[in-house]
Design an enzyme around this catalytic site. Structure first.
Site, short mmCIF file in Angstrom:
data_model
loop_
_atom_site.label_atom_id
_atom_site.label_comp_id
_atom_site.label_asym_id
_atom_site.label_seq_id
_atom_site.Cartn_x
_atom_site.Cartn_y
_atom_site.Cartn_z
N LYS A 55 0.84 -1.20 0.00
CA LYS A 55 0.00 0.00 0.00
C LYS A 55 0.87 1.25 0.00
CE LYS A 55 -3.98 -2.09 2.30
NZ LYS A 55 -4.60 -2.28 3.60
N LYS B 60 -8.09 -11.51 -11.24
CA LYS B 60 -8.89 -11.64 -10.01
C LYS B 60 -9.89 -10.48 -9.95
CE LYS B 60 -8.30 -11.06 -5.00
NZ LYS B 60 -8.78 -9.85 -4.49
N LYS C 79 -12.25 -4.59 -6.65
CA LYS C 79 -12.64 -3.18 -6.83
C LYS C 79 -11.48 -2.37 -7.40
CE LYS C 79 -14.26 -3.59 -2.93
NZ LYS C 79 -14.75 -4.25 -1.87
P1 ADP Z 1 -11.36 -6.08 -3.25
O1 ADP Z 1 -10.17 -6.82 -3.84
O2 ADP Z 1 -12.47 -5.96 -4.23
O3 ADP Z 1 -10.96 -4.76 -2.64
P2 ADP Z 1 -11.44 -6.99 -0.53
O4 ADP Z 1 -9.92 -7.03 -0.50
O5 ADP Z 1 -12.15 -5.91 0.22
O6 ADP Z 1 -11.90 -6.98 -2.07
O7 ADP Z 1 -11.96 -8.41 -0.08
C1 ADP Z 1 -12.97 -8.66 0.87
C2 ADP Z 1 -13.09 -10.16 1.01
O8 ADP Z 1 -13.51 -10.76 -0.25
C3 ADP Z 1 -11.76 -10.85 1.38
O9 ADP Z 1 -12.05 -11.92 2.27
C4 ADP Z 1 -11.25 -11.40 0.05
O10 ADP Z 1 -10.41 -12.54 0.22
C5 ADP Z 1 -12.55 -11.74 -0.70
N1 ADP Z 1 -12.39 -11.56 -2.15
C6 ADP Z 1 -12.22 -10.39 -2.81
N2 ADP Z 1 -12.10 -10.59 -4.14
C7 ADP Z 1 -12.19 -11.93 -4.34
C8 ADP Z 1 -12.13 -12.76 -5.51
N3 ADP Z 1 -11.99 -12.25 -6.74
N4 ADP Z 1 -12.25 -14.08 -5.34
C9 ADP Z 1 -12.42 -14.61 -4.10
N5 ADP Z 1 -12.49 -13.89 -2.96
C10 ADP Z 1 -12.37 -12.56 -3.07
#
Ligand code: ADP
Ligand code: TRP
Length: 321
Positions: free
Chosen positions: A111, A190, A193
């Site tokens: 980050k 993957k 957001k």
């Molecule tokens: P993002 O990558 O969209 O910011 P977060 O990091 O906030 O998502 O993830 C919130 C939860 O959702 C975590 O437990 C993460 O492991 C799961 N998660 C996010 N994206 C995926 C994905 N593409 N496949 C599986 N699990 C995911």
């Protein structure tokens, strides 16, 4: 009985990756174990600096948990900031946390390279996360792969505290999600957001359709036979469809005369069908936020009791009372 706990940042209505990868597995676990599920709005403050957005995101995240079927009679759904004891515990933990451990955390390094606002909250993020977990005597923490190091840090901090001050905290374990499933986004990476490739299952139909129609494919024409294993649409469809539906779509791909536009429409209808109830529930809740607030308040009252008991023991062991 295990105590399961997990947090999800308040970054808005969850996308298909969050729902399939994190929320539904946690809801499944919560059927067998009393679970603490919270919206990590204090963690979100490290990146979100807009009060309306933070507030809206928190409500949408809570609504999504409820809409996906979390039983709030049996489990505890709360907002992290409703239990300020967590920030008090964080200070105590700060005082036993070695500086290099935080400086070497992958997620902080990552980050601090990407973000322009590298604040102290990003640095001490894992200590707040440790406090989130050990304040509630949780022993099982379902998380994604990216959070495993934070769990290691939590265990180190809790062990260090116990060594100095005597047995105080339960040492938690990370529970990696089954198959470590990574849901692909509309571009095949993957779904996240931060990559702008999400399928937002709680969006209105028009926007949802637009996202699905935007799934990236190769340029094969309608008549060409196609390889389902190489196709993003098929990879997402597979996650939601029955075996028979998957087999049928596979045949159509291989045979030819079936275009990617057709497959996208098929996926769109399947999504609407699969998420019919959660989408309806979500919309009902969002148009009546008092119901969400009421649930969060009830959750906070329950979480508060556990937090007070643990904090009392901590303060006594520290020599503060
Ligand atoms: P993002 O990558 O969209 O910011 P977060 O990091 O906030 O998502 O993830 C919130 C939860 O959702 C975590 O437990 C993460 O492991 C799961 N998660 C996010 N994206 C995926 C994905 N593409 N496949 C599986 N699990 C995911
Ligand atoms: N850091 C986690 C994430 O970004 C969210 C989180 C905060 C969390 N506190 C937690 C997860 C405690 C599990 C336990 O996904």
């Amino acid at each position: 009985m295990n105590r399961v706990l997990t947090g999800i940042q308040s970054s808005g209505a969850p996308h298909l990756g969050n729902v399939l990868g994190a929320m539904l597995p946690a809801i499944e676990l919560s059927k067998k174990n009393k679970s603490f599920l919270f919206i990590a709005d204090l963690h979100s403050l490290t990146t979100i600096k807009n009060k309306d957005l933070l507030f809206k995101n928190t409500l949408e995240t809570a609504a999504a948990w409820m809409a996906c079927g979390l039983d709030t009679k049996k489990n505890i759904l709360y907002r992290q900031s409703d239990i300020p004891q967590v920030t008090e515990l964080m200070w105590y933990l700060n005082c036993v946390t070695p500086y290099p451990m935080l400086a070497n955390a992958h997620s902080f390094k990552d980050k601090s390279e990407k973000l322009s606002d590298v604040n102290a909250g990003l640095f001490t993020y894992p200590v707040l996360m440790a406090a989130d977990i050990i304040l509630y005597n949780a022993n099982i923490v379902p998380v994604g792969k990216d959070q495993v190091q934070h769990l290691e840090i939590t265990r180190d901090i809790a062990n260090k505290f116990n060594n100095i001050y005597g047995e105080t905290f339960i040492i938690p374990q990370a529970k990696l999600k089954k198959d470590n499933m990574i849901i692909p986004g509309t571009d095949g990476q993957k779904m996240s957001k931060s990559y702008g490739n999400t399928i937002d299952v709680f969006e209105d139909e028009k926007r949802l359709k637009k996202q699905i129609m935007g799934i990236v494919t190769d340029s094969k024409g309608l008549e060409d036979p196609k390889d389902p294993d190489e196709c993003n649409i098929f990879q997402i469809y597979k996650l939601l469809a029955s075996e028979a539906q998957v087999a049928e779509l596979k045949l159509r791909y291989i045979k030819g005369g079936y275009g990617y536009g057709h497959a996208k429409t098929e996926l769109y209808h399947l999504l609407l069908e699969k998420f019919k109830e959660p989408r309806q529930n979500f919309n009902k809740l969002i148009s009546n936020p008092k119901i969400i607030e009421k649930e969060l308040k009830k959750g906070a009252e329950q979480a508060n009791k556990v937090a007070n008991d643990v904090l009392e023991k901590v303060k006594s062991n520290l020599g503060l009372m």
